[in-house]
Design a protein around this motif. Structure first.
Motif, mmCIF file in Angstrom:
data_model
loop_
_atom_site.group_PDB
_atom_site.id
_atom_site.type_symbol
_atom_site.label_atom_id
_atom_site.label_comp_id
_atom_site.label_asym_id
_atom_site.label_seq_id
_atom_site.Cartn_x
_atom_site.Cartn_y
_atom_site.Cartn_z
ATOM 1 N N ARG A 92 0.842 -1.187 0.000
ATOM 2 C CA ARG A 92 0.000 0.000 0.000
ATOM 3 C C ARG A 92 0.876 1.235 0.000
ATOM 4 O O ARG A 92 1.939 1.254 0.630
ATOM 5 N N ALA A 93 0.429 2.263 -0.672
ATOM 6 C CA ALA A 93 1.285 3.436 -0.878
ATOM 7 C C ALA A 93 1.653 4.131 0.421
ATOM 8 O O ALA A 93 2.732 4.705 0.545
ATOM 9 N N ASP A 94 0.776 4.101 1.421
ATOM 10 C CA ASP A 94 1.023 4.803 2.671
ATOM 11 C C ASP A 94 1.644 3.909 3.735
ATOM 12 O O ASP A 94 1.697 4.288 4.914
ATOM 13 N N GLN A 95 2.128 2.734 3.343
ATOM 14 C CA GLN A 95 2.671 1.776 4.314
ATOM 15 C C GLN A 95 4.203 1.797 4.266
ATOM 16 O O GLN A 95 4.793 1.500 3.228
ATOM 17 N N PRO A 96 4.864 2.135 5.375
ATOM 18 C CA PRO A 96 6.341 2.130 5.361
ATOM 19 C C PRO A 96 6.887 0.710 5.372
ATOM 20 O O PRO A 96 6.258 -0.223 5.883
ATOM 21 N N LEU A 97 8.080 0.553 4.804
ATOM 22 C CA LEU A 97 8.726 -0.754 4.743
ATOM 23 C C LEU A 97 9.618 -0.966 5.972
ATOM 24 O O LEU A 97 10.301 -0.049 6.417
ATOM 25 N N SER A 98 9.592 -2.182 6.504
ATOM 26 C CA SER A 98 10.499 -2.536 7.594
ATOM 27 C C SER A 98 11.340 -3.756 7.254
ATOM 28 O O SER A 98 12.446 -3.911 7.774
#
Length: 520
Positions: A477-483
């Protein structure tokens, strides 16, 4: 910094107070005890003279000598009130007045028995009443001579030091209280001084942080002419010079970007004309003249490469100008990978390189399909070009957070220190190597910018002689940061095992191309 300075200063102050407090209490104690000893010797000498006179004037025919000694001891103690008297008698033992005979130190008794004179010795006063507490004191010993007899009786004057002990305890309390007040006052003064001195330094730190954050108009107030004022002046001068140079670089960068964009746009018209002429030459070429045929084919191929270079330059100029935007739609990344792998199969066949694609059945993410296709296309073409005809493996995996694509070749590879350099524009690990695919040298740089636009990762791994692997990780999702990524950043030589949201499993092979297999 302020806390560290206050801690160090208070520690040093505490050590100094402890040393000087100990020396002060020690000097006062020695003075009081020495004064007490001198007074005790003087008092004992006077009392001994008086007792000696009273004993000589005693008529021993009217009473016993030992009774007289007992009476003299009690009278002397009662009259003085400052000491107790113990007289040693060979018949009745020790004659004492209110204290225990154990108050006489053995060392003092030995000195008195050894010869004439007055001797002193610190002692502990032990009273006959067991409920009365022991106190420190001074014992003065000498000899009392009996009249008409050539023998003496040891006599001891025991001086309690209760008042002196109370005085020393009060002195210690005063020294401790005064030291605590001094330590508190010093701590407050040091804290205020440190805060006053560190305030300009904190302002300088804040100003430097704001300058680093891009606020180039940040300046420090200048007050006075001391070192801190000179520091503020230097900071302001540095900030002004930095702002000037950055503005110059920004203007130069803008001019360069505009120049590249303008040149690229202006070249499109003549390039289109030349392309039309080249197509005409290709269509009207005479097969009987091999040189003309070869020249027309070279012209056609180089014009295609030139067009690609112009397109890449225009794309780079849009990235540099911040004008690149995304057109996000839910897309199946696995399908995009399969399409690009299928489009690259003719190139893989011509290079005799097996192309293997492993993908999950579905890996939906909000992406710009055109840009993701371009990334995958560049990675596959790069792997085929440098794969040395060894298998190229493309893997797709997904979890609840991200979708990842890895492209692995087993070709020439590169040094670990070059993992970031591969994304630099026009960079080549081996400048002498001729491109077989005809790339422009901007593919990986553009791919990295496309990945950043998606707030994703594009990473490279390589080892000389073992090949290379590129990993693209995109948020679902565009608003989801990657971890983290569903795929490892370095290859697993024993097989591709991927940990996803449902566990570890081997991904299925959905597409493969190999000229060698077709020939067999």
């Amino acid at each position: 910094m302020g806390l560290r300075v206050v801690t160090i200063a208070l520690t040093a102050t505490l050590v100094i107070l402890l040393v000087f407090g100990y020396l002060l209490v020690h000097q006062i104690t020695d003075g009081i005890l020495e004064s007490k000893r001198s007074a005790s010797v003087s008092e004992a000498t006077t009392s001994l003279t008086r007792l000696q006179q009273q004993l000589r004037s005693t008529d021993l025919r009217a009473g016993s000598l030992y009774e007289r000694l007992n009476q003299l001891a009690d009278d002397a103690a009662r009259q003085s009130g400052q000491y107790q008297v113990i007289i040693e008698s060979p018949v009745s033992g020790l004659v004492s007045g209110g204290i225990s005979v154990e108050s006489v130190p053995p060392e003092l008794a030995a000195k008195v028995a050894a010869g004439e004179g007055i001797w002193t010795q610190p002692t502990t006063v032990l009273y006959a009443d067991p409920d009365r507490p022991h106190t420190p004191g001074i014992a003065v010993g000498s000899t009392l001579w009996a009249p008409g007899q050539n023998r003496g009786f040891p006599i001891y004057f025991i001086f309690p030091e209760s008042d002196e002990a109370a005085t020393l305890a009060m002195v210690q309390r005063v020294v401790i209280s005064l030291g605590g007040l001094i330590l508190l006052a010093m701590g407050l003064a040091i804290f205020l001084s440190t805060r006053q001195m560190s305030r300009p330094i904190r302002r300088a730190s804040i100003a430097a942080s704001r300058l680093a954050g891009g606020h180039l108009d940040e300046r420090m107030p200048v007050r006075g002419t001391d070192d801190l004022a000179r520091l503020a002046t230097s900071m302001n001068g540095m900030a002004a010079e930095l702002q000037r140079q950055i503005n110059e670089l920004e203007d130069l960068s803008s001019l360069q970007q505009q120049f590249v964009s303008d040149v690229s746009h202006e070249l499109r018209t003549p390039l289109t004309t030349v392309r039309m002429a080249a197509d005409l030459l290709i269509d009207s070429r005479d097969d009987s003249d091999p040189d003309m045929v070869r020249a027309a084919e070279l012209l056609h191929d180089e014009l295609g490469r030139f067009e690609t270079l112009l397109s890449d330059l225009l794309e780079i100029s849009r990235f540099d100008a911040g004008a690149a935007v995304l057109a996000l739609d839910p897309c199946d990344v696995s399908a995009l990978v399969a399409d690009e792998a299928e489009a690259a199969r003719p190139l893989a066949n011509s290079l005799e390189t097996p192309l293997v694609v492993r993908a999950e059945t579905e890996a939906i993410a909000d992406v710009d399909a055109r840009r993701i296709r371009r990334i995958i296309r560049n990675l596959i073409a790069n792997a085929l070009e440098h794969g040395e005809s060894r298998p190229v493996e493309v893997t797709v995996a997904a979890n609840d957070e991200a979708v990842a694509v890895t492209v692995r070749d087993h070709g020439i590879g590169f040094e670990p220190s070059q993992a970031e350099m591969v994304f630099v524009r026009f960079w080549r690990a081996d400048p002498s190597r001729v491109r077989s695919v005809g790339g422009t040298g901007l593919g990986l740089a553009i791919s990295l910018e496309d990945a950043h636009l998606h707030h994703g990762w594009l990473e490279a791994w390589g080892r000389p002689g073992r090949g290379a692997q590129f990993r693209l990780t995109l948020p679902r999702r565009a608003d989801q940061p990657l971890s983290h990524s569903p795929l490892p950043s370095s290859p697993d030589e024993s097989g591709v095992e991927v940990t996803t949201s449902t566990g570890a499993r081997r991904l299925p092979i959905v597409a493969a191309a190999s000229t060698r297999e077709n020939r067999s």
